[in-house]
Design a protein around this motif. Structure first.
Motif, mmCIF file in Angstrom:
data_model
loop_
_atom_site.group_PDB
_atom_site.id
_atom_site.type_symbol
_atom_site.label_atom_id
_atom_site.label_comp_id
_atom_site.label_asym_id
_atom_site.label_seq_id
_atom_site.Cartn_x
_atom_site.Cartn_y
_atom_site.Cartn_z
ATOM 1 N N THR A 32 0.832 -1.205 0.000
ATOM 2 C CA THR A 32 0.000 0.000 0.000
ATOM 3 C C THR A 32 0.863 1.250 0.000
ATOM 4 O O THR A 32 0.589 2.206 -0.738
ATOM 5 C CB THR A 32 -0.939 -0.002 1.222
ATOM 6 N N GLY A 33 1.932 1.245 0.801
ATOM 7 C CA GLY A 33 2.848 2.383 0.830
ATOM 8 C C GLY A 33 3.537 2.605 -0.502
ATOM 9 O O GLY A 33 3.697 3.751 -0.953
ATOM 10 N N VAL A 34 3.944 1.509 -1.148
ATOM 11 C CA VAL A 34 4.587 1.612 -2.465
ATOM 12 C C VAL A 34 3.597 2.206 -3.473
ATOM 13 O O VAL A 34 3.942 3.108 -4.246
ATOM 14 C CB VAL A 34 5.103 0.232 -2.931
ATOM 15 N N ARG A 35 2.375 1.710 -3.456
ATOM 16 C CA ARG A 35 1.348 2.211 -4.368
ATOM 17 C C ARG A 35 1.087 3.701 -4.127
ATOM 18 O O ARG A 35 1.012 4.489 -5.074
ATOM 19 C CB ARG A 35 0.056 1.406 -4.186
ATOM 20 N N ASN A 36 0.988 4.084 -2.863
ATOM 21 C CA ASN A 36 0.738 5.494 -2.542
ATOM 22 C C ASN A 36 1.905 6.380 -2.954
ATOM 23 O O ASN A 36 1.707 7.498 -3.460
ATOM 24 C CB ASN A 36 0.447 5.654 -1.051
ATOM 25 N N ALA A 37 3.134 5.908 -2.740
ATOM 26 C CA ALA A 37 4.310 6.692 -3.132
ATOM 27 C C ALA A 37 4.373 6.841 -4.654
ATOM 28 O O ALA A 37 4.703 7.915 -5.171
ATOM 29 C CB ALA A 37 5.587 6.044 -2.594
ATOM 30 N N ALA A 38 4.048 5.770 -5.385
ATOM 31 C CA ALA A 38 4.049 5.839 -6.851
ATOM 32 C C ALA A 38 2.988 6.813 -7.353
ATOM 33 O O ALA A 38 3.249 7.605 -8.273
ATOM 34 C CB ALA A 38 3.816 4.451 -7.441
ATOM 35 N N THR A 39 1.819 6.777 -6.747
ATOM 36 C CA THR A 39 0.758 7.712 -7.129
ATOM 37 C C THR A 39 1.176 9.148 -6.839
ATOM 38 O O THR A 39 1.029 10.031 -7.686
ATOM 39 C CB THR A 39 -0.548 7.384 -6.378
ATOM 40 N N ALA A 40 1.715 9.376 -5.650
ATOM 41 C CA ALA A 40 2.157 10.724 -5.292
ATOM 42 C C ALA A 40 3.260 11.210 -6.232
ATOM 43 O O ALA A 40 3.254 12.364 -6.657
ATOM 44 C CB ALA A 40 2.651 10.746 -3.845
ATOM 45 N N PHE A 53 9.469 11.637 -2.970
ATOM 46 C CA PHE A 53 8.603 10.485 -3.234
ATOM 47 C C PHE A 53 9.359 9.364 -3.936
ATOM 48 O O PHE A 53 9.091 8.184 -3.707
ATOM 49 C CB PHE A 53 7.374 10.895 -4.042
ATOM 50 N N ARG A 54 10.318 9.719 -4.789
ATOM 51 C CA ARG A 54 11.126 8.696 -5.463
ATOM 52 C C ARG A 54 11.951 7.921 -4.434
ATOM 53 O O ARG A 54 12.027 6.694 -4.479
ATOM 54 C CB ARG A 54 12.043 9.331 -6.508
ATOM 55 N N VAL A 55 12.541 8.651 -3.483
ATOM 56 C CA VAL A 55 13.326 8.009 -2.420
ATOM 57 C C VAL A 55 12.419 7.102 -1.582
ATOM 58 O O VAL A 55 12.781 5.969 -1.255
ATOM 59 C CB VAL A 55 14.019 9.069 -1.538
ATOM 60 N N LEU A 57 9.615 5.702 -2.544
ATOM 61 C CA LEU A 57 9.225 4.568 -3.376
ATOM 62 C C LEU A 57 10.332 3.516 -3.420
ATOM 63 O O LEU A 57 10.076 2.322 -3.243
ATOM 64 C CB LEU A 57 8.892 5.047 -4.788
ATOM 65 N N GLU A 58 11.559 3.947 -3.610
ATOM 66 C CA GLU A 58 12.686 3.007 -3.663
ATOM 67 C C GLU A 58 12.885 2.295 -2.326
ATOM 68 O O GLU A 58 13.160 1.091 -2.293
ATOM 69 C CB GLU A 58 13.961 3.731 -4.090
ATOM 70 N N ALA A 59 12.711 3.026 -1.225
ATOM 71 C CA ALA A 59 12.831 2.402 0.099
ATOM 72 C C ALA A 59 11.719 1.373 0.309
ATOM 73 O O ALA A 59 11.955 0.285 0.848
ATOM 74 C CB ALA A 59 12.793 3.464 1.191
ATOM 75 N N GLY A 60 10.524 1.699 -0.119
ATOM 76 C CA GLY A 60 9.406 0.770 -0.003
ATOM 77 C C GLY A 60 9.615 -0.483 -0.828
ATOM 78 O O GLY A 60 9.322 -1.596 -0.378
ATOM 79 N N LEU A 61 10.141 -0.322 -2.040
ATOM 80 C CA LEU A 61 10.417 -1.482 -2.886
ATOM 81 C C LEU A 61 11.498 -2.370 -2.273
ATOM 82 O O LEU A 61 11.391 -3.606 -2.303
ATOM 83 C CB LEU A 61 10.827 -1.030 -4.290
ATOM 84 N N ALA A 62 12.522 -1.747 -1.696
ATOM 85 C CA ALA A 62 13.587 -2.522 -1.047
ATOM 86 C C ALA A 62 13.053 -3.273 0.166
ATOM 87 O O ALA A 62 13.391 -4.444 0.385
ATOM 88 C CB ALA A 62 14.736 -1.592 -0.641
ATOM 89 N N LEU A 63 12.196 -2.621 0.951
ATOM 90 C CA LEU A 63 11.602 -3.281 2.119
ATOM 91 C C LEU A 63 10.687 -4.420 1.685
ATOM 92 O O LEU A 63 10.685 -5.494 2.301
ATOM 93 C CB LEU A 63 10.842 -2.264 2.977
ATOM 94 N N HIS A 64 9.924 -4.207 0.623
ATOM 95 C CA HIS A 64 9.054 -5.258 0.103
ATOM 96 C C HIS A 64 9.881 -6.481 -0.297
ATOM 97 O O HIS A 64 9.518 -7.621 0.024
ATOM 98 C CB HIS A 64 8.250 -4.748 -1.094
ATOM 99 N N GLU A 65 10.989 -6.253 -0.963
ATOM 100 C CA GLU A 65 11.859 -7.361 -1.360
ATOM 101 C C GLU A 65 12.418 -8.085 -0.140
ATOM 102 O O GLU A 65 12.432 -9.321 -0.091
ATOM 103 C CB GLU A 65 13.008 -6.839 -2.219
#
Length: 111
Positions: A32-40, A53-55, A57-65
């Motif tokens: 949800t956080g990744v989706r919200n960051a991408a939308t923002a 927001f790019r930072v 998003l990248e942090a969220g993607l790394a945490l998801h992984e």
């Protein structure tokens, strides 16, 4: 007789089920956080905000992984084997139904 799942003899598999459920909930929150960051990011025109927001998003993607890999290692997530994931999902559903039956069977005692 009421079974108390907090008692060791009745709690087989419960701690791991709770751990896997919490990990899955955390993973869903990350998504949800990744989706919200991408939308923002896609809706922001200010360069400084876009970078923030790019930072994020990248942090969220790394945490998801990281969380996904952890769950795969523990055997709680099978993204590459749908049959195994399906079996695990059924097991989770059965556990949830057992808890529901247990909760519904409790009697309310007078104070």
């Amino acid at each position: 007789m009421i079974k108390d799942y907090l008692e060791v003899e009745n709690a087989e598999g419960m701690p791991e089920m709770a751990d896997s459920a919490l990990a899955l909930e955390f993973l869903m929150s990350i998504k949800t956080g990744v989706r919200n960051a991408a939308t923002a990011l896609s809706e922001t025109a200010t360069p400084d905000l876009r970078e923030a927001f790019r930072v994020q998003l990248e942090a969220g993607l790394a945490l998801h992984e990281e969380v996904s890999n952890f769950m795969i290692k523990k055997g709680w997530l099978h993204p590459y084997n749908l049959q195994d994931q399906y079996k695990m999902d059924l097991k989770s559903i059965e556990g949830a139904l057992r808890l529901e039956r247990w909760t519904c069977s409790l009697e309310i005692l007078p104070a």
